[in-house]
Design an enzyme around this catalytic site. Structure first.
Site, PDB file in Angstrom:
ATOM      1  N   ASP A  12       0.850  -1.163  -0.031  1.00 20.23           N
ATOM      2  CA  ASP A  12      -0.094   0.015  -0.001  1.00 20.23           C
ATOM      3  C   ASP A  12       0.894   1.280   0.064  1.00 20.23           C
ATOM      4  OD1 ASP A  12      -1.776   1.953   0.429  1.00 20.23           O
ATOM      5  OD2 ASP A  12      -2.447   1.110   2.326  1.00 20.23           O
ATOM      6  N   ASP A 110      -3.421   2.340  -5.761  1.00 17.35           N
ATOM      7  CA  ASP A 110      -2.111   2.296  -5.096  1.00 17.35           C
ATOM      8  C   ASP A 110      -1.838   0.905  -4.163  1.00 17.35           C
ATOM      9  OD1 ASP A 110      -3.767   2.831  -2.928  1.00 17.35           O
ATOM     10  OD2 ASP A 110      -2.193   4.247  -1.898  1.00 17.35           O
ATOM     11  N   GLU A 111      -2.690  -0.046  -4.369  1.00 15.00           N
ATOM     12  CA  GLU A 111      -2.730  -1.160  -3.523  1.00 15.00           C
ATOM     13  C   GLU A 111      -2.373  -2.408  -4.646  1.00 15.00           C
ATOM     14  OE1 GLU A 111      -5.530  -1.744  -0.530  1.00 15.00           O
ATOM     15  OE2 GLU A 111      -5.640   0.465  -0.269  1.00 15.00           O
TER      16      GLU A 111
HETATM   17  P1  TTP Z   1      -5.495   5.194   0.599  1.00 19.17           P
HETATM   18  O1  TTP Z   1      -4.570   4.255   0.279  1.00 19.17           O
HETATM   19  O2  TTP Z   1      -6.861   5.005   1.254  1.00 19.17           O
HETATM   20  O3  TTP Z   1      -4.852   6.567   1.235  1.00 19.17           O
HETATM   21  P2  TTP Z   1      -3.496   7.168   1.029  1.00 19.17           P
HETATM   22  O4  TTP Z   1      -2.531   6.401   0.050  1.00 19.17           O
HETATM   23  O5  TTP Z   1      -3.641   8.578   0.773  1.00 19.17           O
HETATM   24  O6  TTP Z   1      -2.826   7.309   2.684  1.00 19.17           O
HETATM   25  P3  TTP Z   1      -2.331   5.851   3.556  1.00 19.17           P
HETATM   26  O7  TTP Z   1      -0.831   6.230   3.405  1.00 19.17           O
HETATM   27  O8  TTP Z   1      -3.141   6.019   4.642  1.00 19.17           O
HETATM   28  O9  TTP Z   1      -2.432   4.834   2.589  1.00 19.17           O
HETATM   29  O10 TTP Z   1      -5.818   5.834  -0.697  1.00 19.17           O
HETATM   30  C1  TTP Z   1      -4.853   5.984  -1.814  1.00 19.17           C
HETATM   31  C2  TTP Z   1      -5.360   7.103  -2.862  1.00 19.17           C
HETATM   32  O11 TTP Z   1      -6.727   7.174  -3.231  1.00 19.17           O
HETATM   33  C3  TTP Z   1      -5.249   8.497  -1.993  1.00 19.17           C
HETATM   34  O12 TTP Z   1      -3.964   8.936  -2.201  1.00 19.17           O
HETATM   35  C4  TTP Z   1      -6.335   9.340  -2.770  1.00 19.17           C
HETATM   36  C5  TTP Z   1      -7.398   8.331  -3.140  1.00 19.17           C
HETATM   37  N1  TTP Z   1      -8.432   8.390  -2.483  1.00 19.17           N
HETATM   38  C6  TTP Z   1      -9.612   9.392  -2.830  1.00 19.17           C
HETATM   39  O13 TTP Z   1      -9.402   9.951  -3.648  1.00 19.17           O
HETATM   40  N2  TTP Z   1     -10.785   9.311  -1.925  1.00 19.17           N
HETATM   41  C7  TTP Z   1     -10.712   8.617  -0.851  1.00 19.17           C
HETATM   42  O14 TTP Z   1     -11.872   8.764  -0.139  1.00 19.17           O
HETATM   43  C8  TTP Z   1      -9.678   7.786  -0.227  1.00 19.17           C
HETATM   44  C9  TTP Z   1      -9.827   7.143   0.897  1.00 19.17           C
HETATM   45  C10 TTP Z   1      -8.586   7.706  -1.240  1.00 19.17           C
HETATM   46 CA    CA Z   2      -2.301   3.941   0.236  1.00 20.71          CA
END
Ligand code: TTP
Ligand code: CA
Length: 357
Positions: A12, A110-111
């Site tokens: 992730d 991103d996962e």
């Molecule tokens: P996430 O992996 O949930 O969050 P993140 O990568 O920003 O942070 P973390 O370090 O906690 O993993 O989401 C990945 C991307 O998806 C995030 O950068 C932006 C997008 N996203 C949205 O556009 N809306 C949302 O509600 C969420 C949860 C994510």
């Molecule tokens: Ca993430």
């Protein structure tokens, strides 16, 4: 239930959109950064897509109204999302990760899940391999990620969230129970706020509480989902890492009540179809690049034509504009049209784009 041993990674990326922005603009380093809708000095509508860890310290979260983010952290740098850039970086990261896996499944922008059993036969080897993957992403992309390693996808996913950012958490098969037991039920996939509140009313707060609960009561209260939650709480998940081609398509078509050569009727239908298709793409959190239309004349002669855009999108206006362009050639002859269709394909999933800004 017999389970064969597996070693699964869940990767992730850390605060993905803002991390990419920071990488592109070193002047942002150390500042709170929010990617999302225009805050318009607190009057903006729309929501936060993500925020970096500095902005999170002020309480800013994904999905929160941008006006609230502005109140919490007016000093942050607010940026509009640059989806084509995030998708390009995502593709590059996924290409690196794919090289480390026997089976690979992208999950959102991103996962990803990786089945690595052929490359790492023990948890120690798996840990070394995960470190190598993190290093390679850092070296080639200048981005950090968090990786969870476990005997199945569920445990790996929870483990990647355990220590963030730049984390690496390895959970051996015999440690699954002790790892999961103290965690709040919310950490289980699909346990949203409403379910969390219901469980709390039943006295269930941790995954351990859920694992010990009578499954028949859970099934009475939540149906099939209750049994599924009970299995998950016990760390059981037999789902495979599924290599998906990633290319899908969404299409809608319509047959006119009467064959028509009236451009305004055909264009109105095309507009409605384009709306349906882009809505469906947004619902499934998919971005597309190739747009095709299908035209069937009254004598059933059928043509399809397509155009590939230089960028990924799921904006209705990009779809409509291209579909209209493609249709022009077929309206020229004054021939009667029986059916038209719109299709989009070649996807990248932005699974977490629930909050399109
Ligand atoms: P996430 O992996 O949930 O969050 P993140 O990568 O920003 O942070 P973390 O370090 O906690 O993993 O989401 C990945 C991307 O998806 C995030 O950068 C932006 C997008 N996203 C949205 O556009 N809306 C949302 O509600 C969420 C949860 C994510
Ligand atoms: Ca993430």
């Amino acid at each position: 239930m017999s389970r064969k041993t597996r070693i699964i990674f869940h990767l992730d990326m850390d605060h993905f959109y803002t991390a990419v922005e920071e990488r592109e603009r070193p002047d942002l380093k150390g500042k709170p950064v929010v990617v999302g809708a225009d805050p318009k000095e607190g009057k903006g509508r729309g929501v936060v897509a993500t925020s970096n860890y500095e902005a999170r310290k002020a309480g800013v979260r994904s999905g929160m109204p941008i006006s609230r983010a502005w109140k919490l952290c007016p000093e942050a740098v607010y940026l509009p999302p640059n989806f084509p850039l995030y998708i390009r970086v995502s593709n590059e990261v996924m290409d690196i990760a794919r090289g480390f896996a026997d089976k690979f499944e992208q999950w959102g922008i991103d996962e990803a899940f990786l089945d690595v059993l052929e490359r790492a036969r023990s948890p120690d080897e798996a840990e070394a391999l995960a470190k190598q993957l993190k290093q390679e992403i850092k070296l080639k992309e200048n981005l950090t990620c968090s990786i969870g390693v476990g005997p199945n996808k569920l445990v790996a996913k929870i483990a990647s969230d355990f220590k963030k950012p730049d984390g690496l958490t390895v959970v051996k098969e015999k440690e699954v129970e002790s790892f999961l037991t103290p965690l709040p039920v919310r950490r289980l996939l699909w346990v949203g706020r409403k379910t969390e509140a219901k469980l709390k009313n039943m006295g269930i707060e941790t995954i351990g509480d859920l694992a010990r609960y009578d499954p028949s009561v859970l099934s009475e209260t939540f149906g099939v989902m209750g049994l599924q939650m009970h299995l998950m709480a016990r760390g059981i998940d037999n789902s495979e890492v599924e290599t998906r081609s990633g290319v899908k398509s969404i299409s809608h078509e319509t047959t006119f009540e009467e064959d028509t050569d009236d451009p305004s009727v055909v264009l109105a239908a095309l507009e409605a179809l384009s709306n349906d298709v882009s809505e469906e793409a947004a619902d499934q959190q998919l971005f597309f690049k190739t747009i095709s239309i299908k035209v069937r004349y009254e004598n059933f002669e059928t043509h399809t034509t397509s155009k590939t855009l230089p960028f990924m999108t799921n904006r209705p206006k990009d779809l409509k504009k291209t579909a209209r362009e493609l249709l022009q050639n077929y309206l020229k002859h004054g021939r009667k049209i029986r059916l038209i269709g719109v299709r989009v394909s070649s996807f990248v999933s932005g699974e977490k784009q629930k909050t399109l800004v």
